[in-house]
Design a protein around this motif. Structure first.
Motif, PDB file in Angstrom:
ATOM      1  N   ALA A   1       6.367  -0.235  -4.839  1.00  0.00           N
ATOM      2  CA  ALA A   1       6.157  -1.595  -4.814  1.00  0.00           C
ATOM      3  C   ALA A   1       6.538  -2.332  -6.194  1.00  0.00           C
ATOM      4  O   ALA A   1       7.058  -3.399  -6.236  1.00  0.00           O
ATOM      5  CB  ALA A   1       4.659  -1.995  -4.772  1.00  0.00           C
ATOM      6  N   ARG A   2       6.048  -1.387  -7.305  1.00  0.00           N
ATOM      7  CA  ARG A   2       6.500  -2.123  -8.424  1.00  0.00           C
ATOM      8  C   ARG A   2       8.258  -2.121  -8.817  1.00  0.00           C
ATOM      9  O   ARG A   2       8.675  -3.154  -9.169  1.00  0.00           O
ATOM     10  CB  ARG A   2       5.967  -1.158  -9.841  1.00  0.00           C
ATOM     11  N   ARG A   3       8.859  -1.184  -8.219  1.00  0.00           N
ATOM     12  CA  ARG A   3      10.353  -1.025  -8.135  1.00  0.00           C
ATOM     13  C   ARG A   3      10.951  -2.324  -7.375  1.00  0.00           C
ATOM     14  O   ARG A   3      11.902  -2.921  -8.066  1.00  0.00           O
ATOM     15  CB  ARG A   3      10.843   0.253  -7.708  1.00  0.00           C
ATOM     16  N   ALA A   4      10.217  -2.602  -6.423  1.00  0.00           N
ATOM     17  CA  ALA A   4      10.588  -3.848  -5.439  1.00  0.00           C
ATOM     18  C   ALA A   4      10.581  -5.251  -6.139  1.00  0.00           C
ATOM     19  O   ALA A   4      11.451  -5.816  -6.238  1.00  0.00           O
ATOM     20  CB  ALA A   4      10.073  -3.572  -4.231  1.00  0.00           C
ATOM     21  N   LEU A   5       9.256  -4.912  -6.900  1.00  0.00           N
ATOM     22  CA  LEU A   5       8.996  -6.336  -7.626  1.00  0.00           C
ATOM     23  C   LEU A   5      10.148  -6.418  -8.626  1.00  0.00           C
ATOM     24  O   LEU A   5      10.606  -7.558  -9.120  1.00  0.00           O
ATOM     25  CB  LEU A   5       7.523  -6.099  -8.250  1.00  0.00           C
ATOM     26  N   MET A   6      10.393  -5.507  -9.457  1.00  0.00           N
ATOM     27  CA  MET A   6      11.130  -5.250 -10.492  1.00  0.00           C
ATOM     28  C   MET A   6      12.682  -5.971 -10.217  1.00  0.00           C
ATOM     29  O   MET A   6      13.455  -6.623 -10.613  1.00  0.00           O
ATOM     30  CB  MET A   6      11.544  -4.026 -10.982  1.00  0.00           C
ATOM     31  N   ASP A   7      13.154  -5.212  -8.783  1.00  0.00           N
ATOM     32  CA  ASP A   7      14.353  -5.498  -8.373  1.00  0.00           C
ATOM     33  C   ASP A   7      14.291  -7.252  -7.993  1.00  0.00           C
ATOM     34  O   ASP A   7      15.372  -7.964  -8.232  1.00  0.00           O
ATOM     35  CB  ASP A   7      14.589  -4.897  -6.815  1.00  0.00           C
TER      36      ASP A   7
ATOM     37  N   ASN B   1       9.106 -21.713 -11.290  1.00  0.00           N
ATOM     38  CA  ASN B   1       7.979 -21.446 -10.250  1.00  0.00           C
ATOM     39  C   ASN B   1       8.033 -20.185  -9.632  1.00  0.00           C
ATOM     40  O   ASN B   1       7.351 -19.219  -9.413  1.00  0.00           O
ATOM     41  CB  ASN B   1       8.298 -22.209  -9.018  1.00  0.00           C
ATOM     42  N   ALA B   2       9.456 -19.425  -9.495  1.00  0.00           N
ATOM     43  CA  ALA B   2       9.576 -18.290  -8.925  1.00  0.00           C
ATOM     44  C   ALA B   2       9.140 -17.321 -10.117  1.00  0.00           C
ATOM     45  O   ALA B   2       8.651 -16.150  -9.648  1.00  0.00           O
ATOM     46  CB  ALA B   2      10.900 -18.060  -8.371  1.00  0.00           C
ATOM     47  N   VAL B   3       9.445 -17.352 -11.136  1.00  0.00           N
ATOM     48  CA  VAL B   3       9.236 -16.549 -12.315  1.00  0.00           C
ATOM     49  C   VAL B   3       7.711 -16.474 -12.382  1.00  0.00           C
ATOM     50  O   VAL B   3       7.097 -15.417 -12.543  1.00  0.00           O
ATOM     51  CB  VAL B   3       9.910 -16.915 -13.490  1.00  0.00           C
TER      52      VAL B   3
ATOM     53  N   GLN C   1       2.953  -9.342 -10.561  1.00  0.00           N
ATOM     54  CA  GLN C   1       2.919  -8.084 -11.536  1.00  0.00           C
ATOM     55  C   GLN C   1       1.492  -7.971 -11.985  1.00  0.00           C
ATOM     56  O   GLN C   1       1.046  -6.844 -12.213  1.00  0.00           O
ATOM     57  CB  GLN C   1       3.835  -8.724 -12.600  1.00  0.00           C
ATOM     58  N   LEU C   2       1.021  -9.171 -12.392  1.00  0.00           N
ATOM     59  CA  LEU C   2      -0.510  -8.874 -12.599  1.00  0.00           C
ATOM     60  C   LEU C   2      -1.242  -8.128 -11.502  1.00  0.00           C
ATOM     61  O   LEU C   2      -2.205  -7.481 -11.917  1.00  0.00           O
ATOM     62  CB  LEU C   2      -1.092 -10.205 -13.051  1.00  0.00           C
ATOM     63  N   GLN C   3      -1.028  -8.862 -10.438  1.00  0.00           N
ATOM     64  CA  GLN C   3      -1.808  -8.141  -9.229  1.00  0.00           C
ATOM     65  C   GLN C   3      -1.757  -6.795  -9.038  1.00  0.00           C
ATOM     66  O   GLN C   3      -2.608  -5.942  -8.922  1.00  0.00           O
ATOM     67  CB  GLN C   3      -1.765  -8.987  -7.871  1.00  0.00           C
ATOM     68  N   GLN C   4      -0.437  -6.379  -9.314  1.00  0.00           N
ATOM     69  CA  GLN C   4      -0.112  -4.976  -9.251  1.00  0.00           C
ATOM     70  C   GLN C   4      -0.839  -4.002 -10.266  1.00  0.00           C
ATOM     71  O   GLN C   4      -1.169  -2.966  -9.962  1.00  0.00           O
ATOM     72  CB  GLN C   4       1.498  -4.702  -9.103  1.00  0.00           C
ATOM     73  N   HIS C   5      -0.698  -4.512 -11.512  1.00  0.00           N
ATOM     74  CA  HIS C   5      -1.194  -4.039 -12.454  1.00  0.00           C
ATOM     75  C   HIS C   5      -2.718  -3.719 -12.419  1.00  0.00           C
ATOM     76  O   HIS C   5      -3.246  -2.585 -12.600  1.00  0.00           O
ATOM     77  CB  HIS C   5      -1.043  -4.669 -13.947  1.00  0.00           C
ATOM     78  N   ASP C   6      -3.478  -4.778 -12.007  1.00  0.00           N
ATOM     79  CA  ASP C   6      -4.993  -4.771 -11.630  1.00  0.00           C
ATOM     80  C   ASP C   6      -5.193  -3.686 -10.526  1.00  0.00           C
ATOM     81  O   ASP C   6      -6.137  -2.892 -10.765  1.00  0.00           O
ATOM     82  CB  ASP C   6      -5.330  -5.952 -11.247  1.00  0.00           C
ATOM     83  N   GLN C   7      -4.284  -3.488  -9.540  1.00  0.00           N
ATOM     84  CA  GLN C   7      -4.588  -2.610  -8.440  1.00  0.00           C
ATOM     85  C   GLN C   7      -4.458  -1.319  -9.142  1.00  0.00           C
ATOM     86  O   GLN C   7      -5.307  -0.471  -8.820  1.00  0.00           O
ATOM     87  CB  GLN C   7      -3.536  -3.024  -7.372  1.00  0.00           C
ATOM     88  N   SER C   8      -3.302  -1.022  -9.672  1.00  0.00           N
ATOM     89  CA  SER C   8      -3.214   0.316 -10.498  1.00  0.00           C
ATOM     90  C   SER C   8      -4.322   0.827 -11.301  1.00  0.00           C
ATOM     91  O   SER C   8      -4.967   1.988 -11.352  1.00  0.00           O
ATOM     92  CB  SER C   8      -1.643   0.171 -11.048  1.00  0.00           C
ATOM     93  N   SER C   9      -4.826  -0.200 -12.263  1.00  0.00           N
ATOM     94  CA  SER C   9      -5.674   0.098 -12.901  1.00  0.00           C
ATOM     95  C   SER C   9      -7.046   0.235 -12.424  1.00  0.00           C
ATOM     96  O   SER C   9      -7.871   1.362 -12.593  1.00  0.00           O
ATOM     97  CB  SER C   9      -5.797  -1.185 -14.025  1.00  0.00           C
ATOM     98  N   ARG C  10      -7.607  -0.524 -11.236  1.00  0.00           N
ATOM     99  CA  ARG C  10      -8.445  -0.368 -10.494  1.00  0.00           C
ATOM    100  C   ARG C  10      -8.433   1.130  -9.773  1.00  0.00           C
ATOM    101  O   ARG C  10      -9.507   1.902  -9.773  1.00  0.00           O
ATOM    102  CB  ARG C  10      -8.604  -1.364  -9.426  1.00  0.00           C
ATOM    103  N   ARG C  11      -7.390   1.660  -9.189  1.00  0.00           N
ATOM    104  CA  ARG C  11      -7.231   2.942  -8.740  1.00  0.00           C
ATOM    105  C   ARG C  11      -7.561   4.097  -9.736  1.00  0.00           C
ATOM    106  O   ARG C  11      -8.067   5.115  -9.258  1.00  0.00           O
ATOM    107  CB  ARG C  11      -5.828   3.000  -8.029  1.00  0.00           C
ATOM    108  N   MET C  12      -6.833   3.758 -10.800  1.00  0.00           N
ATOM    109  CA  MET C  12      -7.145   4.938 -12.264  1.00  0.00           C
ATOM    110  C   MET C  12      -8.245   4.894 -12.339  1.00  0.00           C
ATOM    111  O   MET C  12      -8.757   6.112 -12.472  1.00  0.00           O
ATOM    112  CB  MET C  12      -6.459   4.429 -13.291  1.00  0.00           C
TER     113      MET C  12
END
Length: 163
Positions: A79-85, A99-101, A108-119
């Motif tokens: 998912a992070r890779r797709a977001l980076m693309d 606005n898109a940025v 990205q913040l949501q993904q980081h939060d999800q990853s941190s929560r899972r860790m």
């Protein structure tokens, strides 16, 4: 104020520091501790379990926990890779849409939060398998390894400055 109430705040602080150290140790243990290199499982996890004298039952439980987390981590990586693309597409457009940025930044913040929560969830699950003594050993080992790494960094910096 009696002696117990005077030392209680110190004990609380010491306990909190130990808990935080254990959290970082478990983080390194559960997620490789090296920017994703090593990951869960393999030699890294085996060395950590050896260091705390984990029982065969503990090893099996922790393997199940970390295997599940590894599967989820791989999905998060994709998912992070797709977001980076998508970020690269937005920034390579003739006109960059602010606005898109911002929307990408929020995702990205949501993904980081999800990853941190899972860790943290993984670390909590592993901490429930280990005894307090094992978590203390793990924290001490992590502290020693961190200090060794910092010493090596200082030595490399000194060597580089002499060149």
């Amino acid at each position: 104020m009696n002696a117990i109430s005077k030392t209680s705040p110190r004990l609380f602080i010491a306990g909190t520091v130990l808990a935080l150290a254990s959290t970082f140790a478990l983080s390194a243990f559960a997620f490789g501790g090296h920017g994703g290199r090593g990951g869960m499982g393999g030699q890294h996890i085996g060395r950590m379990l050896d260091a705390v004298d984990a029982t065969p039952e503990q090893r099996a439980q922790i393997k199940r926990i970390t295997d599940t987390a590894t599967t989820e981590r791989r999905a998060q990586h994709d998912a992070r890779r797709a977001l980076m693309d998508e970020t690269l597409r937005v920034f390579s457009a003739p006109v960059v849409d602010a606005n898109a940025v911002e929307a990408l930044r929020q995702r990205q913040l949501q993904q980081h939060d999800q990853s941190s929560r899972r860790m943290m969830q993984t670390m909590l699950e592993v901490s429930r398998v280990l005894t307090p003594e094992q978590r203390t050993k793990l924290a001490e080992r992590t502290k020693q390894r961190r200090e060794m790494g910092e010493r090596h960094q200082r030595e490399r910096g000194a060597a580089d400055s002499r060149k």
